[in-house]
Design a protein around this motif. Structure first.
Motif, short mmCIF file in Angstrom:
data_model
loop_
_atom_site.label_atom_id
_atom_site.label_comp_id
_atom_site.label_asym_id
_atom_site.label_seq_id
_atom_site.Cartn_x
_atom_site.Cartn_y
_atom_site.Cartn_z
N UNK A 82 -12.93 0.10 -45.80
CA UNK A 82 -11.91 0.87 -45.08
C UNK A 82 -11.01 -0.21 -44.71
N UNK A 83 -9.89 0.23 -44.54
CA UNK A 83 -8.54 -0.69 -44.01
C UNK A 83 -7.80 -0.14 -43.08
N UNK A 84 -7.14 -1.33 -42.21
CA UNK A 84 -6.22 -0.45 -41.18
C UNK A 84 -5.14 -1.81 -41.19
N UNK A 85 -4.20 -1.15 -40.61
CA UNK A 85 -2.98 -2.24 -40.66
C UNK A 85 -2.80 -2.88 -39.14
N UNK A 86 -2.54 -4.14 -39.01
CA UNK A 86 -2.12 -4.79 -37.62
C UNK A 86 -0.80 -5.58 -37.73
N UNK A 87 -0.10 -5.21 -36.68
CA UNK A 87 1.09 -5.97 -36.30
C UNK A 87 1.16 -7.02 -35.31
N UNK A 88 1.47 -8.15 -35.55
CA UNK A 88 1.43 -9.10 -34.55
C UNK A 88 2.57 -8.90 -33.56
N UNK A 89 2.45 -9.07 -32.21
CA UNK A 89 3.58 -8.82 -31.20
C UNK A 89 3.23 -10.34 -30.45
N UNK A 90 4.67 -10.82 -30.51
CA UNK A 90 4.42 -12.38 -29.95
C UNK A 90 5.24 -12.22 -28.42
N UNK A 91 5.49 -10.92 -27.99
CA UNK A 91 5.98 -10.74 -26.56
C UNK A 91 4.81 -10.10 -25.64
N UNK A 92 3.51 -9.96 -26.18
CA UNK A 92 2.51 -9.44 -25.34
C UNK A 92 1.28 -10.48 -25.27
N UNK A 93 0.69 -10.34 -24.30
CA UNK A 93 -0.69 -11.27 -24.17
C UNK A 93 -1.81 -10.42 -24.67
#
Length: 416
Positions: free
Chosen positions: A218-229
């Motif tokens: 199974x696969x999911x997508x992730x997105x890094x967000x540099x503005x959130x902790x």
């Protein structure tokens, strides 16, 4: 006078004799009994050429002046067909109704460019979380030895989690790998083929009861967000907060979030493997139920019923006892931050883990009801067999007793 008559009558009689003696030529007969029948057929002879006939008559009757006037007149407009009312567009069902009915929502059409961009995003492993289940469980000590042997760095960020709960490794491509004791491996930013090779080849020595023929991925997508902790789930996409990592080069918070999301995601392929195992069980038990439906009770065997019972008990134990699938929160998160519990619950909700566990348990209960009926039928059949054996033994005993009584009576009567 006589000489004159002879002179006139002789030639006339001779002409009549000649005419009657010569053969007469056959008279030509035409198709039409008219004089026009001997003429060649025109184009309008057959009824299919009536249009040509009408057009030719118009050409013959039209005069040059009429042709000139017809050339000067504007062409008449073509007869327009009556306009049909526009078709009404079908009413689109709402997404909520689609989800309630359990039907897949219809995806909107995309252009070629958007489709190409989507394919590129799907093939970009650097934004993908992949999980695979290859065995019933892993020997975690053996897992650590194998990863060290293949030059993986273990616990690179100092999370200090118990290795019996999760093993964190990082490769040369900066991809994170998490191995769980439930027989599942979760990888972040690792190609799918590399993950499959690692789980089915290198880690196979540490696997207990592997099922390579029933792999679940199974696969999911992730997105890094540099503005959130902090991190969160946006639909089926993991938004990973990396602000602390970008500011102070501290990857501990990001790694803890990855462990929490990975622990929740690891339950989905494991549960899918158990669901497929349950489907296979019900398919194999169909023959026994068909025997009962057809009245073929004698074909039920005790060994087959015991085998079905053992499969159900193994399935229920794998679901509820031998793994942490049904745990509300893994033990390793009890003393950690509250955000990890939130991450774990968010991804579990998105993947419908609790609902799937409940449905699978109900299916197992239904299977136990069927097995109990089969077991009662088999026990009743063997009980009848034992009854007939007892009756046969009693009959044999009665025969021997009658024989003894007869011989005793015969022996007493013989001396007299």
């Amino acid at each position: 006078m006589r000489t004159l008559l002879q002179q006139v009558a002789a030639p006339a009689f001779r002409g009549l004799h000649t005419i009657s003696s010569t053969p007469r030529s056959p008279k030509l007969r035409c198709f039409h009994q008219t004089t026009l029948g001997s003429l060649p057929r025109k184009r309008t002879f057959f009824s299919s050429n009536q249009l040509l006939f009408i057009s030719s008559r118009r050409e013959e009757t039209s005069s040059p002046t009429e042709d000139a006037e017809a050339a000067d007149r504007p062409e008449p407009q073509q007869r327009t067909k009556p306009s049909t009312p526009p078709k009404r567009k079908p009413v689109r069902g709402s997404a909520a109704a689609t989800l309630r009915l359990g039907l897949p929502a219809k995806q909107p059409k995309r252009s070629d460019g958007a489709r190409r961009d989507t394919e590129l995003e799907e093939t970009d492993y650097r934004r993908t979380i992949s999980s695979i289940c290859v065995a019933q469980s892993f020997d975690m000590d053996a897992v650590q030895e194998i990863l060290r042997f293949h030059a993986f760095e273990l616990d690179p960020d100092g999370t200090e989690f118990d290795p019996t709960g999760v093993v964190h490794a990082r490769g040369v491509n900066d991809g994170d790998i998490f191995v769980f004791p439930s027989g599942t491996v979760v990888a972040w930013s690792v190609p799918a083929d590399a993950l499959r090779s690692l789980a089915t080849r290198q880690l196979l020595r540490a696997a207990e009861l592997p099922h390579l023929d029933r792999l679940e991925m199974e696969e999911l997508e992730f997105v890094p967000d540099e503005t959130r902790e902090t991190s969160y789930m946006r639909g089926e996409v993991v938004v990973l907060g990396t602000r602390a990592r970008e500011l102070g080069d501290d990857r501990l918070d990001t790694t803890l979030a990855k462990i929490a999301f990975s622990s929740g995601l690891a339950r989905s392929p494991k549960l899918a493997a158990l669901e497929n195992l349950a489907i296979g069980y019900f398919e194999s038990s169909k023959n026994s139920l068909n025997f009962l439906e057809g009245g073929l009770e004698h074909k039920l065997k005790r060994s087959s019923v015991l085998k079905l019972t053992g499969q159900l008990l193994s399935l229920r134990s794998q679901l509820n006892h031998y793994s942490d699938i049904t745990d509300q929160l893994p033990d390793m998160f009890w003393d950690s931050e509250s955000n990890l519990e939130n991450y774990y619950n968010q991804i579990s909700t998105v993947l419908d883990i609790r609902q799937r566990i409940g449905i699978l348990n109900r299916k197992i209960d239904y299977g136990f009801e069927n097995v109990s009926v089969l077991r009662e039928m088999v026990s009743e059949k063997y009980g009848h067999r034992l009854e007939w054996i007892i009756i046969f033994l009693i009959t044999v005993e009665v025969v021997f007793e009658l024989r003894r009584v007869y011989r005793e009576d015969f022996a007493e009567a013989s001396p007299e």
